[in-house]
Design a protein around this motif. Structure first.
Motif, PDB file in Angstrom:
ATOM      1  N   LYS A 172       0.787  -1.163   0.013  1.00  8.87           N
ATOM      2  CA  LYS A 172       0.077  -0.263  -0.004  1.00  8.87           C
ATOM      3  C   LYS A 172       0.899   1.169   0.082  1.00  8.87           C
ATOM      4  O   LYS A 172       0.751   2.289  -0.817  1.00  8.87           O
ATOM      5  N   THR A 173       1.846   1.219   0.854  1.00 12.68           N
ATOM      6  CA  THR A 173       2.710   2.679   0.994  1.00 12.68           C
ATOM      7  C   THR A 173       3.631   2.635  -0.169  1.00 12.68           C
ATOM      8  O   THR A 173       3.571   3.591  -0.725  1.00 12.68           O
ATOM      9  N   THR A 174       4.108   1.641  -0.820  1.00  6.35           N
ATOM     10  CA  THR A 174       4.815   1.519  -1.841  1.00  6.35           C
ATOM     11  C   THR A 174       4.180   2.027  -2.918  1.00  6.35           C
ATOM     12  O   THR A 174       4.504   2.984  -3.974  1.00  6.35           O
ATOM     13  N   PHE A 195      -1.966   8.417   6.129  1.00  3.71           N
ATOM     14  CA  PHE A 195      -2.912   8.181   6.885  1.00  3.71           C
ATOM     15  C   PHE A 195      -2.733   6.723   7.923  1.00  3.71           C
ATOM     16  O   PHE A 195      -3.748   6.161   8.389  1.00  3.71           O
ATOM     17  N   ASP A 196      -1.585   6.491   8.026  1.00  2.15           N
ATOM     18  CA  ASP A 196      -1.330   5.276   8.978  1.00  2.15           C
ATOM     19  C   ASP A 196      -0.467   5.602  10.108  1.00  2.15           C
ATOM     20  O   ASP A 196       0.962   5.480  10.088  1.00  2.15           O
ATOM     21  N   PRO A 197      -0.742   6.375  10.937  1.00  3.11           N
ATOM     22  CA  PRO A 197      -0.222   7.007  12.268  1.00  3.11           C
ATOM     23  C   PRO A 197       0.644   5.997  13.074  1.00  3.11           C
ATOM     24  O   PRO A 197       1.201   6.500  13.558  1.00  3.11           O
ATOM     25  N   ASN A 198       0.094   4.718  12.931  1.00  2.00           N
ATOM     26  CA  ASN A 198       0.740   3.873  14.215  1.00  2.00           C
ATOM     27  C   ASN A 198       2.266   3.514  13.343  1.00  2.00           C
ATOM     28  O   ASN A 198       3.053   3.289  13.876  1.00  2.00           O
ATOM     29  N   GLN A 199       2.306   3.579  11.990  1.00  2.00           N
ATOM     30  CA  GLN A 199       3.544   2.907  11.346  1.00  2.00           C
ATOM     31  C   GLN A 199       4.320   4.211  10.832  1.00  2.00           C
ATOM     32  O   GLN A 199       5.322   4.164  10.711  1.00  2.00           O
ATOM     33  N   GLN A 200       3.506   5.150  10.376  1.00  2.00           N
ATOM     34  CA  GLN A 200       4.052   6.553   9.802  1.00  2.00           C
ATOM     35  C   GLN A 200       5.122   6.021   8.457  1.00  2.00           C
ATOM     36  O   GLN A 200       6.290   6.692   8.549  1.00  2.00           O
ATOM     37  N   ASP A 201       4.745   5.091   7.951  1.00  2.00           N
ATOM     38  CA  ASP A 201       5.884   4.551   6.985  1.00  2.00           C
ATOM     39  C   ASP A 201       5.937   5.465   5.663  1.00  2.00           C
ATOM     40  O   ASP A 201       7.142   5.401   5.215  1.00  2.00           O
ATOM     41  N   LEU A 202       4.958   6.070   5.148  1.00  2.00           N
ATOM     42  CA  LEU A 202       5.075   6.918   4.138  1.00  2.00           C
ATOM     43  C   LEU A 202       6.145   7.823   4.122  1.00  2.00           C
ATOM     44  O   LEU A 202       7.194   8.119   3.379  1.00  2.00           O
ATOM     45  N   ILE A 289      -4.206   8.509  -0.872  1.00  2.00           N
ATOM     46  CA  ILE A 289      -4.218   8.101   0.775  1.00  2.00           C
ATOM     47  C   ILE A 289      -3.616   6.795   0.883  1.00  2.00           C
ATOM     48  O   ILE A 289      -4.253   5.890   0.659  1.00  2.00           O
ATOM     49  N   ASP A 290      -2.649   6.644   1.757  1.00  2.00           N
ATOM     50  CA  ASP A 290      -1.855   5.317   2.176  1.00  2.00           C
ATOM     51  C   ASP A 290      -2.633   5.052   3.474  1.00  2.00           C
ATOM     52  O   ASP A 290      -2.823   5.894   4.384  1.00  2.00           O
ATOM     53  N   VAL A 291      -3.431   3.980   3.547  1.00  2.00           N
ATOM     54  CA  VAL A 291      -4.558   3.429   4.381  1.00  2.00           C
ATOM     55  C   VAL A 291      -3.902   2.446   5.168  1.00  2.00           C
ATOM     56  O   VAL A 291      -3.071   1.635   4.791  1.00  2.00           O
TER      57      VAL A 291
HETATM   58 MG   LIG Z   1       1.977   0.867   4.642  1.00  2.00          MG
END
Ligand SMILES: [Mg+2]
Ligand SMILES: Nc1ncnc2c1ncn2[C@@H]1O[C@H](COP(=O)(O)OP(=O)(O)OP(=O)(O)O)[C@@H](O)[C@H]1O
Length: 446
Positions: A172-174, A195-202, A289-291
């Protein structure tokens, strides 16, 4: 004569030719077009649509020039039931979509289906077609024409795409990062949202630190200015040319502030949708949006804010295939209901399943297992009243069983990009070509 009076004068169960002659031209005129702006049986390049409308210019009347059509209307008779989900409804929506993607249709922005008892408005953004309104019963056709006209008067510049699959690690992020980069190279204005505040991967993947409460304020404070949350990412090619896209980064406050129940008190279903409204109208061509990989407050809000949902999955992960099916049959309809209740619009629709990290070769036995699993997901969807086939096999037609899937190949350059804090689509030509192909097939003309 009002549209209501026209309908009242139609014979009961009026056939297509009647509706087409008596109702549709009047309906199109109620949307702000004149008689000279309407052409009957317009050749779309994929068959003739019943009516096309376009604005007359100094070069002549649309009826004569037939240049740059703006709206298509496909009409059926009252004998065809166009209530949503009915067989005839599905058929005419497919027909309209085909016309909207015909060779002569690039300029068309809107599509309508009607049989004078029902009507539905669709928007075309590039190659993406999505419903703007539910299919409405024409008890007040003049009111419906007013509503459609209002919608058509504001042409949003942007398309909002949520990139979602409940399964973790499917890309998703990629996909978000590389689509943002590739669209930017193709000249589009892009906003990508972590929009993935737990991981903040983006943010991590781009080497950018999380924001300090800006996103939290943006979502929870009434008068917060979205621009305060927007930062940008810039890349310099060897040639010296610079490109970049905008970003809204996650912030830790979003997870530390409250638990799930507490969060829902602050962050409403529609918070992100409302926040993005202004920039979507004028500033960006694409909002991606990265979910997160779950179905909780942030994922639900991201999908709520979307026009369409792109579903990355993996050929070797059954859950990701099942989850994509579930998104279509269960999760999106839940969000659509909410959007209908609160905003009277149609809500997000699925785009396609994107097979990510796809190997260049799959063994025949794995391929067989995968296709079997997909058939099972399609069967399960059918039991719930959904046709999932177009999302897994978009090239499948009635006459041709085409098992081609939408793919982004596994590439070392993509895997490596996280470490380099640079989107692969910027620093690798081959990676860019892959995303470009997806974009040209599914998002953009030309
Ligand atoms: Mg991700
Ligand atoms: N096409 C690809 N080729 C090579 N590696 C890839 C590709 N797509 C993703 N990856 C790698 O796979 C890993 C998982 O990808 P990614 O983080 O995008 O998944 P995700 O769905 O966002 O995960 P999560 O559910 O945890 O948010 C990453 O290390 C990424 O670099």
């Amino acid at each position: 004569m009002s549209l209501k009076e026209i309908i009242d004068q139609l014979p009961d169960g009026a056939e297509e030719a009647f509706v087409e002659r008596e109702f549709t031209p009047a309906f199109i005129q109620a949307l702000g077009f004149t008689k000279d702006d309407i052409f009957f049986q317009f050749p779309t390049g994929a068959g003739p649509v019943d009516h096309a409308a376009g604005k007359s210019t100094e070069n002549g009347r649309f009826i004569d020039t037939r240049r740059d059509p703006y709206l298509y209307v496909e009409t059926k008779g009252q004998d065809k039931d166009l209530a949503e989900g009915q067989k005839e409804y599905v058929k005419v929506v497919d027909q309209l979509k085909r016309y909207l993607l015909g060779d002569k249709s690039e300029s068309v922005q809107w599509g309508i289906i009607t049989n004078s008892l029902h009507a539905q408005l669709f928007r075309k953004h590039g190659k993406v077609i999505y419903p703007v309104t539910p299919c409405l019963e024409c008890s007040d056709p003049d009111g419906i024409a007013r509503k459609f006209r209002e919608r058509m008067n504001i042409v949003p510049r942007g398309l909002t795409i949520a990139i979602y699959n409940n399964k973790g690690g499917v890309g998703k992020t990629t996909t978000t990062i590389n689509l943002a980069a590739a669209l930017t190279v193709l000249g589009k204005r892009v906003l990508a949202i972590d929009f993935d505040p737990n991981q903040q991967d983006l943010g991590d993947a781009l080497g950018l630190p999380p924001s300090q409460g800006q996103m939290w304020r943006m979502l929870t404070e009434k008068n917060a200015d979205i621009c305060e949350s927007i930062t940008s990412y810039e890349y310099k090619f060897r040639s010296g040319e610079k490109v970049g896209f905008d970003l809204i980064l996650s912030d830790a406050k979003m997870v530390s502030e409250a638990d799930e129940v507490g969060l829902r008190q602050y962050v409403k279903d529609h918070s992100l949708l409302k926040t993005l409204e202004s920039v979507k109208q004028t500033k960006y061509d694409y909002i991606l949006i990265d979910v997160p990989p779950n179905w909780r407050v942030f994922s639900q809000q991201a999908v709520y804010a979307a026009d369409v949902v792109l579903m990355p999955a993996r050929h070797d992960n059954l859950h990701s295939l099942q989850n994509a099916g579930m998104a279509v049959t269960d999760l999106l309809p839940e969000i659509q209901k909410g959007r209908r209740r609160s905003f009277g619009d149609a809500g997000p629709i699925p785009l396609v399943v994107l097979f990510n990290s796809h190997p260049s070769k799959i063994s025949p036995s794995l391929s067989e297992i995968m296709h079997k699993a997909i058939e099972q997901v399609i069967k399960d969807g059918k039991k719930k009243g959904f046709n999932l086939r177009p999302y897994f096999y978009p090239k499948w037609t009635k006459g041709r069983r085409d098992f081609e899937m939408v793919k982004i190949r596994y590439m070392a350059n993509i895997a490596k990009a996280d470490f380099l804090h640079t989107p692969a689509a910027f620093c690798s030509k081959v990676a860019f070509q892959q995303y470009r192909k997806f974009i040209k097939d599914y998002l953009l003309w030309g």
